[in-house]
Design a protein around this motif. Structure first.
Motif, PDB file in Angstrom:
ATOM      1  N   SER A   1       0.829  -1.203   0.000  1.00 31.61           N
ATOM      2  CA  SER A   1       0.000   0.000   0.000  1.00 31.61           C
ATOM      3  C   SER A   1       0.867   1.258   0.000  1.00 31.61           C
ATOM      4  N   MET A   2       2.021   1.175   0.645  1.00 30.54           N
ATOM      5  CA  MET A   2       2.916   2.342   0.687  1.00 30.54           C
ATOM      6  C   MET A   2       3.456   2.662  -0.705  1.00 30.54           C
ATOM      7  N   THR A   3       3.961   1.652  -1.410  1.00 34.46           N
ATOM      8  CA  THR A   3       4.494   1.907  -2.748  1.00 34.46           C
ATOM      9  C   THR A   3       3.377   2.281  -3.718  1.00 34.46           C
ATOM     10  N   GLU A   4       2.204   1.707  -3.535  1.00 35.41           N
ATOM     11  CA  GLU A   4       1.081   2.051  -4.415  1.00 35.41           C
ATOM     12  C   GLU A   4       0.701   3.513  -4.270  1.00 35.41           C
ATOM     13  N   HIS A   5       0.678   4.016  -3.040  1.00 36.91           N
ATOM     14  CA  HIS A   5       0.394   5.432  -2.817  1.00 36.91           C
ATOM     15  C   HIS A   5       1.465   6.323  -3.456  1.00 36.91           C
ATOM     16  N   ALA A   6       2.691   5.818  -3.503  1.00 40.11           N
ATOM     17  CA  ALA A   6       3.786   6.602  -4.083  1.00 40.11           C
ATOM     18  C   ALA A   6       3.862   6.459  -5.598  1.00 40.11           C
ATOM     19  N   GLY A   7       2.913   5.772  -6.185  1.00 40.48           N
ATOM     20  CA  GLY A   7       2.870   5.647  -7.633  1.00 40.48           C
ATOM     21  C   GLY A   7       3.749   4.552  -8.195  1.00 40.48           C
ATOM     22  N   ILE A   8       4.088   3.549  -7.356  1.00 36.15           N
ATOM     23  CA  ILE A   8       4.943   2.439  -7.798  1.00 36.15           C
ATOM     24  C   ILE A   8       4.146   1.142  -7.727  1.00 36.15           C
ATOM     25  N   MET A   9       4.092   0.428  -8.850  1.00 33.80           N
ATOM     26  CA  MET A   9       3.421  -0.870  -8.888  1.00 33.80           C
ATOM     27  C   MET A   9       4.452  -1.932  -8.529  1.00 33.80           C
ATOM     28  N   ASN A  10       4.419  -2.361  -7.293  1.00 36.71           N
ATOM     29  CA  ASN A  10       5.453  -3.283  -6.803  1.00 36.71           C
ATOM     30  C   ASN A  10       4.951  -4.717  -6.829  1.00 36.71           C
ATOM     31  N   ILE A  11       5.244  -5.430  -7.925  1.00 38.07           N
ATOM     32  CA  ILE A  11       4.879  -6.847  -7.973  1.00 38.07           C
ATOM     33  C   ILE A  11       6.057  -7.725  -7.536  1.00 38.07           C
ATOM     34  N   GLY A  12       7.131  -7.083  -7.076  1.00 38.54           N
ATOM     35  CA  GLY A  12       8.284  -7.840  -6.594  1.00 38.54           C
ATOM     36  C   GLY A  12       8.147  -8.299  -5.163  1.00 38.54           C
TER      37      GLY A  12
ATOM     38  N   VAL B   1      16.465  -5.323  -0.225  1.00 36.51           N
ATOM     39  CA  VAL B   1      15.790  -5.588  -1.494  1.00 36.51           C
ATOM     40  C   VAL B   1      14.918  -4.396  -1.896  1.00 36.51           C
ATOM     41  N   GLY B   2      14.285  -3.752  -0.908  1.00 35.94           N
ATOM     42  CA  GLY B   2      13.503  -2.553  -1.187  1.00 35.94           C
ATOM     43  C   GLY B   2      14.359  -1.429  -1.747  1.00 35.94           C
ATOM     44  N   LEU B   3      15.560  -1.269  -1.199  1.00 33.49           N
ATOM     45  CA  LEU B   3      16.489  -0.261  -1.716  1.00 33.49           C
ATOM     46  C   LEU B   3      16.939  -0.610  -3.124  1.00 33.49           C
ATOM     47  N   PHE B   4      17.200  -1.891  -3.369  1.00 34.81           N
ATOM     48  CA  PHE B   4      17.583  -2.347  -4.709  1.00 34.81           C
ATOM     49  C   PHE B   4      16.468  -2.053  -5.707  1.00 34.81           C
TER      50      PHE B   4
ATOM     51  N   LEU C   1      13.004  -9.652 -10.027  1.00 36.81           N
ATOM     52  CA  LEU C   1      13.263  -9.854  -8.603  1.00 36.81           C
ATOM     53  C   LEU C   1      12.646 -11.162  -8.116  1.00 36.81           C
ATOM     54  N   ASN C   2      11.437 -11.444  -8.559  1.00 38.24           N
ATOM     55  CA  ASN C   2      10.774 -12.687  -8.155  1.00 38.24           C
ATOM     56  C   ASN C   2      11.502 -13.917  -8.697  1.00 38.24           C
ATOM     57  N   ILE C   3      11.940 -13.837  -9.941  1.00 37.94           N
ATOM     58  CA  ILE C   3      12.676 -14.956 -10.536  1.00 37.94           C
ATOM     59  C   ILE C   3      14.007 -15.161  -9.813  1.00 37.94           C
ATOM     60  N   PHE C   4      14.689 -14.045  -9.539  1.00 40.28           N
ATOM     61  CA  PHE C   4      15.972 -14.131  -8.833  1.00 40.28           C
ATOM     62  C   PHE C   4      15.796 -14.742  -7.450  1.00 40.28           C
TER      63      PHE C   4
ATOM     64  N   GLY D   1      13.511 -16.828  -6.390  1.00 43.84           N
ATOM     65  CA  GLY D   1      13.284 -18.260  -6.490  1.00 43.84           C
ATOM     66  C   GLY D   1      14.566 -19.037  -6.717  1.00 43.84           C
ATOM     67  N   GLY D   2      15.453 -18.479  -7.547  1.00 44.13           N
ATOM     68  CA  GLY D   2      16.713 -19.158  -7.840  1.00 44.13           C
ATOM     69  C   GLY D   2      17.715 -19.091  -6.705  1.00 44.13           C
ATOM     70  N   ILE D   3      17.875 -17.921  -6.107  1.00 38.56           N
ATOM     71  CA  ILE D   3      18.917 -17.749  -5.080  1.00 38.56           C
ATOM     72  C   ILE D   3      18.571 -18.520  -3.812  1.00 38.56           C
ATOM     73  N   THR D   4      17.289 -18.607  -3.462  1.00 38.46           N
ATOM     74  CA  THR D   4      16.925 -19.349  -2.246  1.00 38.46           C
ATOM     75  C   THR D   4      17.138 -20.850  -2.427  1.00 38.46           C
ATOM     76  N   VAL D   5      16.828 -21.361  -3.615  1.00 38.96           N
ATOM     77  CA  VAL D   5      17.080 -22.782  -3.888  1.00 38.96           C
ATOM     78  C   VAL D   5      18.585 -23.061  -3.860  1.00 38.96           C
ATOM     79  N   PHE D   6      19.364 -22.165  -4.482  1.00 34.03           N
ATOM     80  CA  PHE D   6      20.819 -22.335  -4.496  1.00 34.03           C
ATOM     81  C   PHE D   6      21.398 -22.330  -3.087  1.00 34.03           C
ATOM     82  N   LEU D   7      20.991 -21.365  -2.267  1.00 32.48           N
ATOM     83  CA  LEU D   7      21.517 -21.269  -0.904  1.00 32.48           C
ATOM     84  C   LEU D   7      21.062 -22.444  -0.049  1.00 32.48           C
ATOM     85  N   LEU D   8      19.808 -22.883  -0.248  1.00 34.08           N
ATOM     86  CA  LEU D   8      19.296 -24.017   0.517  1.00 34.08           C
ATOM     87  C   LEU D   8      20.146 -25.267   0.260  1.00 34.08           C
TER      88      LEU D   8
END
Length: 308
Positions: free
Chosen positions: A28-39, A75-78, A97-100, A102-109
């Motif tokens: 809701s915060m990013t939406e109010h600021a005009g950013i569509m955050n699907i990440g 991640v928010g700053l990125f 960001l979503n794809i990354f 998914g990959g990085i968590t599997v790799f680290l796990l």
């Protein structure tokens, strides 16, 4: 029906709704600021992994929560760096960001813990989960007491945070400036306030709440991490933001609706209904929510044009 709508159903509803509600509050915060955050789905997933890893390593769930929030902020700053600073398309950055995540968590796990699928520690060194509510004598409060007793402390924390963020957005100068950064950035700049700074702030706040959502998901709902455990909750949170018009309170109610149908799906499995079918229920409801929003928006637009 009496066997279906039980205390357990509503406890599961709150468990399912809480991570979504936390992420939706941040969205809701990013939406109010005009950013569509699907990440947000990626933010939740990386925070969930971090919470489990740090909780297991330190033996402290609260340090796990702190680490998850810090990862959410990073991640928010990125995200803001590319969207606000470099003017990149937020849809592309969010998807990447979503794809990354998914990959990085599997790799680290598989690299750190040398397991595939799920990590929940060992019998002599388990993952430490968040503490549960012990209402004591308040457990006797009708309906609410039995539902809350034994639940994650984050359920009550979410109620408080939703109220705080509602006050922040609608009753404070910073909330007004943040909304203006999305609606009237040039006017805000004329008043001497940088819209870009407000957008950065909204992205950081979104990271904080997605960090809390990830921690609740992996340390509150369960005490483990599994590959892809966010399970599109970030997208559901985004749908709740749109459905609730970026109002934290309304977004929370939308998350409760998702949680109710998610819990109902689990309960229906006890009646020998196919689990793949019941798992679809909350997501079908989410799609219906989005269709409703689009239709309502089109009708209002048509009504305004006819009024002119």
């Amino acid at each position: 029906m009496g066997n279906l709508f039980t205390v357990g159903l509503f406890q599961q509803m709150l468990r399912s709704a809480t991570p979504v509600a936390l992420a939706a509050t941040g969205g809701s915060m990013t939406e109010h600021a005009g950013i569509m955050n699907i990440g947000m789905d990626g933010m939740i997933l990386m925070s969930a992994f971090t919470a489990v890893a740090v909780s297991w390593a330190t033996g402290s769930a609260w340090l796990g929560v702190l680490a998850a929030v810090l990862v959410g902020i990073l991640v928010g700053l990125f995200f803001a760096l590319f969207v606000v600073k470099f003017k990149s398309d937020e849809f592309i950055i969010g998807t990447a960001l979503n794809i990354f995540a998914g990959g990085i968590t599997v790799f680290l796990l598989r690299t750190i813990f040398e397991v595939k699928g799920t990590f929940q520690g060992t019998s002599d060194h388990p993952v430490v989960g968040l503490p549960k509510l012990d209402l004591g004598a308040l457990e006797n409060i009708p309906i609410l007491g039995p539902i809350l007793d034994g639940s994650s402390v984050f359920i009550l924390l979410t109620w408080i945070l939703v109220l705080v963020m509602w006050v922040f957005v609608y009753k404070t100068p910073y909330g007004f400036w943040m909304r203006a950064s999305g609606e009237r950035p040039d006017t805000l700049r004329t008043a001497g306030i940088s819209p870009e700074k407000m957008k950065w702030m909204s992205s950081v706040l979104c990271g904080v709440f997605c960090g809390l959502a990830g921690a609740q998901l992996s340390l509150g709902n369960v005490t483990m991490f599994s590959e892809g455990m966010s399970n599109s909750r970030g997208y559901v949170a985004f749908a709740c933001v749109i459905f609730g018009a970026a109002n934290p309170g309304k977004a929370y109610l939308a998350a409760l609706m998702f949680g109710f149908f998610d819990a109902l799906g689990f309960r229906l499995q006890e009646y020998n209904i196919n689990s793949n079918l019941t798992a679809m229920i909350p997501y079908v409801i989410t799609v219906a929510m989005m269709v409703y929003v689009v239709v309502r928006s089109q009708r209002r637009k048509t009504a305004r044009q006819q009024a002119k």
